[in-house]
Write a protein that holds these residues in place. Structure first.
Motif, mmCIF file in Angstrom:
data_model
loop_
_atom_site.group_PDB
_atom_site.id
_atom_site.type_symbol
_atom_site.label_atom_id
_atom_site.label_comp_id
_atom_site.label_asym_id
_atom_site.label_seq_id
_atom_site.Cartn_x
_atom_site.Cartn_y
_atom_site.Cartn_z
ATOM 1 N N ASN A 86 16.341 -4.964 10.169
ATOM 2 C CA ASN A 86 17.130 -4.642 8.986
ATOM 3 C C ASN A 86 18.223 -5.700 8.863
ATOM 4 N N ILE A 87 18.187 -6.464 7.783
ATOM 5 C CA ILE A 87 19.115 -7.583 7.601
ATOM 6 C C ILE A 87 20.002 -7.343 6.392
ATOM 7 N N ALA A 88 21.320 -7.447 6.579
ATOM 8 C CA ALA A 88 22.272 -7.351 5.475
ATOM 9 C C ALA A 88 22.422 -8.713 4.818
ATOM 10 N N VAL A 89 22.261 -8.744 3.503
ATOM 11 C CA VAL A 89 22.414 -9.971 2.712
ATOM 12 C C VAL A 89 23.670 -9.787 1.857
ATOM 13 N N ILE A 90 24.744 -10.454 2.224
ATOM 14 C CA ILE A 90 26.045 -10.245 1.585
ATOM 15 C C ILE A 90 26.314 -11.363 0.582
ATOM 16 N N THR A 91 26.553 -10.982 -0.666
ATOM 17 C CA THR A 91 26.839 -11.969 -1.704
ATOM 18 C C THR A 91 28.354 -12.197 -1.777
ATOM 19 N N ALA A 92 28.762 -13.429 -1.549
ATOM 20 C CA ALA A 92 30.186 -13.778 -1.555
ATOM 21 C C ALA A 92 30.366 -15.162 -2.156
ATOM 22 N N GLY A 93 29.666 -15.409 -3.251
ATOM 23 C CA GLY A 93 29.690 -16.737 -3.856
ATOM 24 C C GLY A 93 30.534 -16.860 -5.099
ATOM 25 N N ILE A 106 43.178 -17.609 -4.455
ATOM 26 C CA ILE A 106 41.994 -17.852 -3.644
ATOM 27 C C ILE A 106 40.898 -16.892 -4.083
ATOM 28 N N PRO A 107 39.625 -17.185 -3.767
ATOM 29 C CA PRO A 107 38.544 -16.264 -4.128
ATOM 30 C C PRO A 107 38.813 -14.873 -3.583
ATOM 31 N N LYS A 108 38.531 -13.853 -4.387
ATOM 32 C CA LYS A 108 38.930 -12.492 -4.018
ATOM 33 C C LYS A 108 38.314 -12.037 -2.701
ATOM 34 N N GLN A 109 37.105 -12.530 -2.361
ATOM 35 C CA GLN A 109 36.480 -12.091 -1.118
ATOM 36 C C GLN A 109 37.238 -12.572 0.116
ATOM 37 N N TRP A 119 33.738 -22.860 1.462
ATOM 38 C CA TRP A 119 34.394 -21.810 2.251
ATOM 39 C C TRP A 119 33.568 -21.403 3.472
ATOM 40 N N GLN A 120 32.491 -22.114 3.735
ATOM 41 C CA GLN A 120 31.619 -21.735 4.850
ATOM 42 C C GLN A 120 32.336 -21.800 6.200
#
Length: 236
Positions: A2-9, A19-22, A56-57
């Motif tokens: 089970n893999i979580a794919v988190i969108t933070a782009g 700064i970006p809200k994330q 931001w990586q």
């Protein structure tokens, strides 16, 4: 797996921050880290991939080390839109995930995620092939004519408010994005809308009123209130 794919782009200008809200600090912790901790702490999540805003990586890697997000195994760059970004994440998992593995696509700015919501999304995806978090609408909903006047009610029993995580078998998700490319379908924001566009059935899993998406300053204030409430519950 089970893999979580988190969108933070995303850039996120509506929170009125520089700064970006994330990556905004909430009680001295980045918003995205709260989100990642939900999946880090869930026993059924085997790994996390973040689709990150370019540039931001390394910041994300540093935060992950600081806050012990050990399940963060992959970071990929976002695309021009939501569909392209998620496709980047799926492409990065080819050769890693099997078709019957579950991926859970989740907004990086939905930081208050009850553990049972993750669990139910996984259960529904394994049973039906998909599990899209959703809740019933409590408010009255009306049709409008460009916002000028009411045009009649919409039955609340006929609509659902869709959230993330949106869980899906990896093979089904991979097929959806490849099929969209073949058909020239572009710009779909979420996996569930893409599946519907392709004529597929989507199955609901449990959602929560607390699973808010941080879009505005008011959302941020609500999240802070939820965190205070959680802390007080822990103290008592």
């Amino acid at each position: 797996m089970n893999i979580a794919v988190i969108t933070a782009g995303g850039h996120g200008s509506r929170t009125e921050q520089d700064i970006p809200k994330q990556f905004m600090g909430v009680y001295e912790k980045p918003l995205l880290i709260y989100t990642l901790e939900n999946f880090q702490n869930h026993p059924e999540i085997d790994g996390i991939i973040v689709i990150c805003l370019n540039g931001w990586q390394e910041v994300l890697r540093a935060y992950a080390r600081q806050y012990h997000i050990t399940k963060l195994n992959w970071i990929v760059e976002g695309g021009l839109n939501g569909q392209e970004s998620i496709n980047n994440g799926i492409n990065a998992l080819k050769g890693i995930c099997e078709d019957d593995d579950v991926i859970l696509i989740h907004d990086g700015v939905r930081p208050f995620l009850p553990q049972e919501i993750i669990t139910d999304a996984i259960i529904k995806a394994r049973k039906y092939g998909s599990g899209v978090s959703a809740i019933r609408c409590q408010e009255t909903i009306v049709r409008t004519n460009d916002g000028i006047e009411g045009m009649g009610n919409i039955e609340r029993s006929e609509v659902m408010r869709v959230q993330t995580p949106q869980a899906c078998l990896f093979g089904k998700a991979r097929w959806a994005y490849e099929e969209a490319e073949r058909r020239g379908i572009h710009g779909e924001v979420a996996l569930n809308t893409l599946l519907l566009h392709l004529g597929e059935h989507v199955f609901f899993s449990a959602g929560s009123e607390k699973n808010i998406k941080i879009t505005t300053v008011d959302d941020l204030d609500l999240f802070k209130a939820l965190l205070r409430m959680k802390k007080e519950d822990w103290i008592h």
